[in-house]
Design a protein around this motif. Sequence first.
Motif, PDB file in Angstrom:
ATOM      1  N   GLY A  89      23.736  66.669  59.792  1.00 25.68           N
ATOM      2  CA  GLY A  89      24.902  65.850  59.539  1.00 25.68           C
ATOM      3  C   GLY A  89      25.086  65.534  58.077  1.00 25.68           C
ATOM      4  O   GLY A  89      24.267  65.852  57.226  1.00 25.68           O
ATOM      5  N   LYS A  90      26.190  64.878  57.838  1.00 27.88           N
ATOM      6  CA  LYS A  90      26.522  64.496  56.465  1.00 27.88           C
ATOM      7  C   LYS A  90      25.592  63.387  56.007  1.00 27.88           C
ATOM      8  O   LYS A  90      25.066  62.607  56.800  1.00 27.88           O
ATOM      9  CB  LYS A  90      27.975  64.050  56.398  1.00 27.88           C
ATOM     10  CG  LYS A  90      28.941  65.184  56.697  1.00 27.88           C
ATOM     11  CD  LYS A  90      30.368  64.750  56.462  1.00 27.88           C
ATOM     12  CE  LYS A  90      31.293  65.829  56.928  1.00 27.88           C
ATOM     13  NZ  LYS A  90      31.941  66.558  55.925  1.00 27.88           N
ATOM     14  N   GLU A  91      25.440  63.326  54.700  1.00 26.65           N
ATOM     15  CA  GLU A  91      24.519  62.374  54.096  1.00 26.65           C
ATOM     16  C   GLU A  91      24.800  60.935  54.509  1.00 26.65           C
ATOM     17  O   GLU A  91      23.882  60.190  54.844  1.00 26.65           O
ATOM     18  CB  GLU A  91      24.601  62.523  52.566  1.00 26.65           C
ATOM     19  CG  GLU A  91      23.434  61.965  51.842  1.00 26.65           C
ATOM     20  CD  GLU A  91      23.447  62.338  50.372  1.00 26.65           C
ATOM     21  OE1 GLU A  91      23.572  61.422  49.542  1.00 26.65           O
ATOM     22  OE2 GLU A  91      23.323  63.537  50.045  1.00 26.65           O
ATOM     23  N   ASP A  92      26.070  60.528  54.542  1.00 25.80           N
ATOM     24  CA  ASP A  92      26.385  59.139  54.889  1.00 25.80           C
ATOM     25  C   ASP A  92      26.045  58.820  56.346  1.00 25.80           C
ATOM     26  O   ASP A  92      25.608  57.723  56.670  1.00 25.80           O
ATOM     27  CB  ASP A  92      27.846  58.786  54.564  1.00 25.80           C
ATOM     28  CG  ASP A  92      28.861  59.663  55.278  1.00 25.80           C
ATOM     29  OD1 ASP A  92      28.521  60.794  55.681  1.00 25.80           O
ATOM     30  OD2 ASP A  92      30.016  59.211  55.424  1.00 25.80           O
ATOM     31  N   TYR A  93      26.217  59.789  57.244  1.00 23.18           N
ATOM     32  CA  TYR A  93      25.862  59.579  58.647  1.00 23.18           C
ATOM     33  C   TYR A  93      24.350  59.387  58.793  1.00 23.18           C
ATOM     34  O   TYR A  93      23.880  58.457  59.448  1.00 23.18           O
ATOM     35  CB  TYR A  93      26.337  60.755  59.507  1.00 23.18           C
ATOM     36  CG  TYR A  93      25.999  60.595  60.972  1.00 23.18           C
ATOM     37  CD1 TYR A  93      26.725  59.724  61.780  1.00 23.18           C
ATOM     38  CD2 TYR A  93      24.934  61.289  61.538  1.00 23.18           C
ATOM     39  CE1 TYR A  93      26.409  59.562  63.127  1.00 23.18           C
ATOM     40  CE2 TYR A  93      24.606  61.133  62.880  1.00 23.18           C
ATOM     41  CZ  TYR A  93      25.353  60.259  63.663  1.00 23.18           C
ATOM     42  OH  TYR A  93      25.025  60.096  64.994  1.00 23.18           O
ATOM     43  N   LEU A  94      23.580  60.272  58.161  1.00 23.00           N
ATOM     44  CA  LEU A  94      22.121  60.186  58.247  1.00 23.00           C
ATOM     45  C   LEU A  94      21.600  58.924  57.560  1.00 23.00           C
ATOM     46  O   LEU A  94      20.664  58.289  58.046  1.00 23.00           O
ATOM     47  CB  LEU A  94      21.478  61.433  57.643  1.00 23.00           C
ATOM     48  CG  LEU A  94      21.791  62.744  58.374  1.00 23.00           C
ATOM     49  CD1 LEU A  94      21.178  63.922  57.630  1.00 23.00           C
ATOM     50  CD2 LEU A  94      21.309  62.700  59.814  1.00 23.00           C
ATOM     51  N   LYS A  95      22.224  58.536  56.460  1.00 22.20           N
ATOM     52  CA  LYS A  95      21.830  57.305  55.771  1.00 22.20           C
ATOM     53  C   LYS A  95      22.051  56.100  56.692  1.00 22.20           C
ATOM     54  O   LYS A  95      21.219  55.194  56.767  1.00 22.20           O
ATOM     55  CB  LYS A  95      22.621  57.138  54.475  1.00 22.20           C
ATOM     56  CG  LYS A  95      22.210  55.928  53.678  1.00 22.20           C
ATOM     57  CD  LYS A  95      22.943  55.862  52.351  1.00 22.20           C
ATOM     58  CE  LYS A  95      22.408  54.683  51.554  1.00 22.20           C
ATOM     59  NZ  LYS A  95      22.854  54.696  50.183  1.00 22.20           N
ATOM     60  N   GLY A  96      23.151  56.095  57.411  1.00 26.19           N
ATOM     61  CA  GLY A  96      23.449  55.016  58.351  1.00 26.19           C
ATOM     62  C   GLY A  96      22.411  54.916  59.454  1.00 26.19           C
ATOM     63  O   GLY A  96      22.052  53.817  59.888  1.00 26.19           O
ATOM     64  N   ILE A  97      21.914  56.053  59.906  1.00 27.27           N
ATOM     65  CA  ILE A  97      20.862  56.049  60.928  1.00 27.27           C
ATOM     66  C   ILE A  97      19.568  55.508  60.346  1.00 27.27           C
ATOM     67  O   ILE A  97      18.943  54.609  60.918  1.00 27.27           O
ATOM     68  CB  ILE A  97      20.652  57.458  61.517  1.00 27.27           C
ATOM     69  CG1 ILE A  97      21.852  57.844  62.378  1.00 27.27           C
ATOM     70  CG2 ILE A  97      19.355  57.524  62.331  1.00 27.27           C
ATOM     71  CD1 ILE A  97      21.815  59.251  62.907  1.00 27.27           C
ATOM     72  N   ASP A 156      21.216  59.914  69.362  1.00 30.16           N
ATOM     73  CA  ASP A 156      20.839  59.148  68.171  1.00 30.16           C
ATOM     74  C   ASP A 156      20.620  57.679  68.513  1.00 30.16           C
ATOM     75  O   ASP A 156      19.642  57.069  68.070  1.00 30.16           O
ATOM     76  CB  ASP A 156      21.904  59.284  67.079  1.00 30.16           C
ATOM     77  CG  ASP A 156      21.952  60.686  66.483  1.00 30.16           C
ATOM     78  OD1 ASP A 156      20.997  61.465  66.677  1.00 30.16           O
ATOM     79  OD2 ASP A 156      22.968  61.001  65.823  1.00 30.16           O
ATOM     80  N   THR A 189      25.590  63.893  70.864  1.00 33.34           N
ATOM     81  CA  THR A 189      24.641  63.695  69.764  1.00 33.34           C
ATOM     82  C   THR A 189      24.520  62.219  69.442  1.00 33.34           C
ATOM     83  O   THR A 189      23.419  61.706  69.221  1.00 33.34           O
ATOM     84  CB  THR A 189      25.113  64.470  68.518  1.00 33.34           C
ATOM     85  OG1 THR A 189      25.214  65.851  68.857  1.00 33.34           O
ATOM     86  CG2 THR A 189      24.146  64.299  67.359  1.00 33.34           C
ATOM     87  N   GLU A 190      25.638  61.517  69.450  1.00 33.23           N
ATOM     88  CA  GLU A 190      25.626  60.083  69.143  1.00 33.23           C
ATOM     89  C   GLU A 190      24.805  59.310  70.176  1.00 33.23           C
ATOM     90  O   GLU A 190      24.077  58.384  69.839  1.00 33.23           O
ATOM     91  CB  GLU A 190      27.049  59.523  69.051  1.00 33.23           C
ATOM     92  CG  GLU A 190      27.845  60.044  67.875  1.00 33.23           C
ATOM     93  CD  GLU A 190      28.403  61.460  68.073  1.00 33.23           C
ATOM     94  OE1 GLU A 190      28.425  61.977  69.228  1.00 33.23           O
ATOM     95  OE2 GLU A 190      28.805  62.064  67.063  1.00 33.23           O
TER      96      GLU A 190
END
Length: 155
Positions: free
Chosen positions: A34-42, A8, A4-5
């Motif tokens: 995914g978790k909010e922090d992961y998606l925010k980072g993307i 991305d 997945t990474e």
Amino acid sequence: FDTTEGMDEFLIECHNSVVKPGDIVYHGGDFGFGKEDYLKGILERLNGKHFISLGNHDKKKAKMLNIGFAYAEKSYADITPDGYHFHLSHYPPKNVWLPQSSTVYLFGHVHSKFEGSENVPNSQNIGVDVTDYYPVNMRWIKDRIRNRLNDKQKH
């Protein structure tokens, strides 16, 4: 993709190769799992100001706004460049073609090479499965719609 990474990272690279920091970007939904922090980072790594039509995988408007989308609703219908009216919804239209209408229906959801319906030739799938993983611009969309309408008139 092996991971997945890896997917991305590839999508981020494709996006930033065509989208500049000041561009406006409209997403057809299903931004990511995914978790909010992961998606925010993307999203923070993606060029542009982002608007999203919520997909079945996005679900919560608050989450999408928290990760950085400027707009998050079920549909977005106020895109009107060059005399066209674009209606963005995650789901494809069923049978709403109005030949006299300049409305173009943009959608995602189907996760396949399905570009648009013969019954709704003024619709266009803008999902990455159809666009070779790159964001597309209005000219690309209008060319696809024009070709589909011309083909429909020939038959």
